[in-house]
Motif scaffolding. Structure first.
Motif, PDB file in Angstrom:
ATOM      1  N   ALA A   1       0.842  -1.206   0.000  1.00  0.00           N
ATOM      2  CA  ALA A   1       0.000   0.000   0.000  1.00  0.00           C
ATOM      3  C   ALA A   1       0.876   1.256   0.000  1.00  0.00           C
ATOM      4  N   THR A   2       0.288   2.343  -0.474  1.00  0.00           N
ATOM      5  CA  THR A   2       0.977   3.633  -0.443  1.00  0.00           C
ATOM      6  C   THR A   2       0.479   4.431   0.746  1.00  0.00           C
ATOM      7  N   ARG A   3       1.387   4.901   1.575  1.00  0.00           N
ATOM      8  CA  ARG A   3       1.015   5.697   2.746  1.00  0.00           C
ATOM      9  C   ARG A   3       0.790   7.143   2.321  1.00  0.00           C
ATOM     10  N   ALA A   4      -0.359   7.717   2.742  1.00  0.00           N
ATOM     11  CA  ALA A   4      -0.605   9.139   2.483  1.00  0.00           C
ATOM     12  C   ALA A   4      -0.429   9.889   3.800  1.00  0.00           C
ATOM     13  N   GLY A   5       0.260  11.013   3.723  1.00  0.00           N
ATOM     14  CA  GLY A   5       0.535  11.779   4.936  1.00  0.00           C
ATOM     15  C   GLY A   5      -0.622  12.668   5.338  1.00  0.00           C
ATOM     16  N   SER A   6      -1.588  12.843   4.444  1.00  0.00           N
ATOM     17  CA  SER A   6      -2.745  13.687   4.764  1.00  0.00           C
ATOM     18  C   SER A   6      -3.955  13.168   3.990  1.00  0.00           C
ATOM     19  N   VAL A   7      -5.139  13.603   4.415  1.00  0.00           N
ATOM     20  CA  VAL A   7      -6.348  13.198   3.696  1.00  0.00           C
ATOM     21  C   VAL A   7      -6.289  13.747   2.273  1.00  0.00           C
ATOM     22  N   ARG A   8      -5.805  14.977   2.150  1.00  0.00           N
ATOM     23  CA  ARG A   8      -5.717  15.604   0.822  1.00  0.00           C
ATOM     24  C   ARG A   8      -4.850  14.767  -0.111  1.00  0.00           C
TER      25      ARG A   8
END
Ligand code: FVH
Length: 286
Positions: free
Chosen positions: A47-54
């Motif tokens: 999976a790719t980690r996103a640092g923010s919801v945006r």
């Protein structure tokens, strides 16, 4: 890779299970969680980690929200509603029907294509036989993403009223909780004679499985509104419930569960319906 990219917002027990199912099937999966640390296994699995919801919704594709409750969905999505415009959002967070309808209106106001869902499974059941998810809201989202949604559990669409999925979800859960409470009442009666709840659970499971098929016929009587040809009339049921209440009292068991059931029957009889079918209890609820 040709599978639709998916973003999962919320990596609690359920969100993590859903993200794992998407990943396993080869969907490029982006994950976000409010607090850190819950994505470690998923990132290790690809999976790719996103640092923010945006950043998470910026990954494109289908957005799936699996948060705690209605308020947490707004808290998470309100600040980035603009970025979701023109996109498909599937909200699998448990919300009351009116909350789902409110979210559908909110989504429409931002040009977001909104599908609401009610998960009829525990995290361990996701992707396994027996898992099912009820959907309502955007038919277009349901049809376009059905193959991905079927990875999680059997997918059933209830209509364009976004509140319908959670109405059925909560109706089923109401039956489940009341049935479990009934089991616990029985287990308390059995304990008064030294019986184990585990052994009683095994016995009760067999008994309930044997009688459950009668629910369809019971529903047919309720739908007809004709209670004049009872298989079991209310007077008979009252006698049974009075005896159960007496036995419960004698066993020192609280009447919190069985008392309201007896109350429904007593009310129908007080209203003069004693010779009618027991299914008439339903009329006291609507
Ligand atoms: N678990 C189950 O068996 C049931 C099966 C039926 C459907 N439910 C519903 O699914 C939703 C999520 O349930 P869950 O099991 O994943 O729940 P938790 O493990 O408690 O995780 C909750 C996640 O929500 C995040 N969160 C809470 N508040 C906020 C907020 N204000 N803003 C953003 N995120 C929030 C929480 O984040 P964190 O605490 O880790 O930071 C978790 O990711 C739920 O509606 C069930 O009713 C599951």
């Amino acid at each position: 890779m040709t599978e639709t990219p998916v973003t999962v917002l919320g990596l609690g027990a359920m969100g993590s299970a859903l993200a794992a199912a998407f990943l396993k099937a080869g969907h490029p999966t982006t994950v976000w969680n409010r607090s850190p640390g819950k994505d470690i296994d998923l990132v290790a699995a690809g999976a790719t980690r996103a640092g923010s919801v945006r950043e998470a919704v910026g990954a494109g594709g289908l957005v799936v929200a699996v948060l705690l409750d209605h308020a947490s969905v707004h808290e998470t999505l309100d600040p980035i509603a603009g970025e979701l415009g023109g996109r498909a959002l599937v909200n699998l967070t448990s919300t009351a029907p009116e909350d789902a309808r409110e979210l559908a209106r909110w989504a429409a106001g931002h040009g977001i294509d909104y599908l609401d869902g009610g998960i009829m499974a525990t995290p361990g059941m996701i992707g396994q036989p027996g898992s099912s998810i009820l959907y309502s809201g955007s038919r277009a989202v349901f049809d376009a993403h059905r193959p991905a949604l079927e990875l999680l559990g059997a997918a059933e669409y209830f209509g364009d009223d976004a509140g319908l999925a959670s109405l059925y979800d909560f109706a089923l859960l109401a039956g489940m909780y009341i049935m479990f409470a009934g089991f616990q009442h029985g287990a308390a009666m059995v304990r008064s004679a030294g019986g184990s709840a585990e052994a009683f659970g095994e016995r009760a499971g067999r008994w309930l499985s044997a009688i459950m098929p009668s629910l369809t016929a019971e529903g047919r009587v309720i739908d007809s509104g004709d209670y004049s040809r009872p298989v079991q009339d209310l007077r008979f049921t009252k006698a049974a419930l009075d005896a159960i209440v007496r036995a419960s009292r004698d066993a020192g068991v609280a009447l919190d569960v069985i008392g309201p059931v007896k109350g429904l029957v007593d009310r129908q009889i007080a209203d003069g319906h004693g010779a009618q079918a027991t299914e008439r209890m339903f009329e006291g609820l609507v």
